[in-house]
Write a protein that holds these residues in place. Sequence first.
Motif, PDB file in Angstrom:
ATOM      1  N   VAL A 148       0.832  -1.205   0.000  1.00  0.00           N
ATOM      2  CA  VAL A 148       0.000   0.000   0.000  1.00  0.00           C
ATOM      3  C   VAL A 148       0.864   1.251   0.000  1.00  0.00           C
ATOM      4  O   VAL A 148       0.578   2.210  -0.718  1.00  0.00           O
ATOM      5  N   PHE A 166       2.101   1.914  -3.382  1.00  0.00           N
ATOM      6  CA  PHE A 166       1.006   2.460  -4.189  1.00  0.00           C
ATOM      7  C   PHE A 166       0.794   3.938  -3.866  1.00  0.00           C
ATOM      8  O   PHE A 166       0.612   4.764  -4.768  1.00  0.00           O
ATOM      9  N   GLN A 223       3.345   6.138  -5.386  1.00  0.00           N
ATOM     10  CA  GLN A 223       3.014   6.309  -6.807  1.00  0.00           C
ATOM     11  C   GLN A 223       1.877   7.306  -6.972  1.00  0.00           C
ATOM     12  O   GLN A 223       1.865   8.085  -7.922  1.00  0.00           O
ATOM     13  N   GLU A 224       0.905   7.292  -6.049  1.00  0.00           N
ATOM     14  CA  GLU A 224      -0.216   8.224  -6.117  1.00  0.00           C
ATOM     15  C   GLU A 224       0.267   9.674  -6.072  1.00  0.00           C
ATOM     16  O   GLU A 224      -0.245  10.543  -6.782  1.00  0.00           O
ATOM     17  N   TYR A 238      -5.054   4.984   2.385  1.00  0.00           N
ATOM     18  CA  TYR A 238      -5.452   5.579   1.103  1.00  0.00           C
ATOM     19  C   TYR A 238      -6.297   6.819   1.355  1.00  0.00           C
ATOM     20  O   TYR A 238      -6.092   7.868   0.740  1.00  0.00           O
TER      21      TYR A 238
END
Lengths: 243, 135
Positions: free
Chosen positions: A39, A42, A45-46, A224
């Motif tokens: 996560v 990720f 990368q976001e 997130y």
Amino acid sequence: MSTGVAEPEKSQALPERPKELAMHFDSLHQQYNAGKLGVWLFLGQELLFFCGLFTAYAVYRGNHQEMFHYAHYFLDWKLGGLNTVVLLTSSLTAAWSVRAAQLEQRKTLIATLVITFLCAAAFMVVKYIEYSHKIHIGAVWSSHFAVADADLPAALTERYPDIKGEDLQRMGMGTFFAIYFCMTGLHGIHVLVGMGLYIWLIIRAVRGDFNRKYYGAVDFVALYWHIVDIIWIFLFPLLYLIG
Amino acid sequence: MTEATADHAHHDHHDEALPGTIGHVSHWQTLVKVLVTLLALTVITVLVAQVDLGRLNVVGAIGIACVKASIVAMWFMHLRYDKRFNFWILVGSIAFVAWMVGYILFDSALYQDNIREYREAHPLPTRPATPSGDH
């Protein structure tokens, strides 16, 4: 047995595994850490994903100060501020849901997940009000930007009584709104995805899937959600406040 | 790593954590304090933006936003109690963000004169707008 083949001894049987533990992990702890690493990669990368739009913002702001000055009169900082409060509150409930899952407080877990979802929905309602007003007066992207003089924001005409809608078109105000709609739109899509994830978590929490050793999904969706909050923490002052 | 040693590594547990809990359990008072701090910083951002400080307005807004984002990352996102590696993933990502924004910003400044010349020779077309009351 007549075949003479020895039966496997009891000690060689596989140890009992928790039902939540995927076959390729040794322990729930390892499974949790691996998930979290994934996560975080990720989320890293976001940030880079959003970075492209922040770069566009920086380049246009750096070279067209005046465009951003006039543009900020079109954005209502009260609505943006309201959405900031809504998102920050949802970040609290998201963090609290992780705590509730760890402490196996099922009712608190469901309540915090539902509140987080409702805050996300409230954010999108405010977003809808803002977007529909802008589209209504014609404050939209690129060459589609065309606002009639009567529809210019009151604060703008008060400060600059001589300004005309066509002046803003010539200034390239459509580019500001292209950046505005791309940034807030991409962020809004992330909020919608988060709402879907929270529905999924609510269903799983009601089913009783989570416990002190298995709550990764709650934690990772919250991570997130916090990144979505962090992006908004930058969007709010950059778009709504500074002129 | 066996589960026993893995759990032992987390000696920062609050008393309220159930035996064998994976990860750090945040105290609810801490979470509420974080939210109050974030809301206070939001009010400060709004107030600072009302004062015309010229270029400093951008610096102030981004500065406060960075403080807020760090607070969210350290407490809400548990980075304070997490494996350091996850922290460095975030820092690495931010470094690349800063590099890209900074580099392109400097680069774009170099050809602004050309753009300005072109724009003066080719002004943007305008089109009549319909007042929203007429829809």
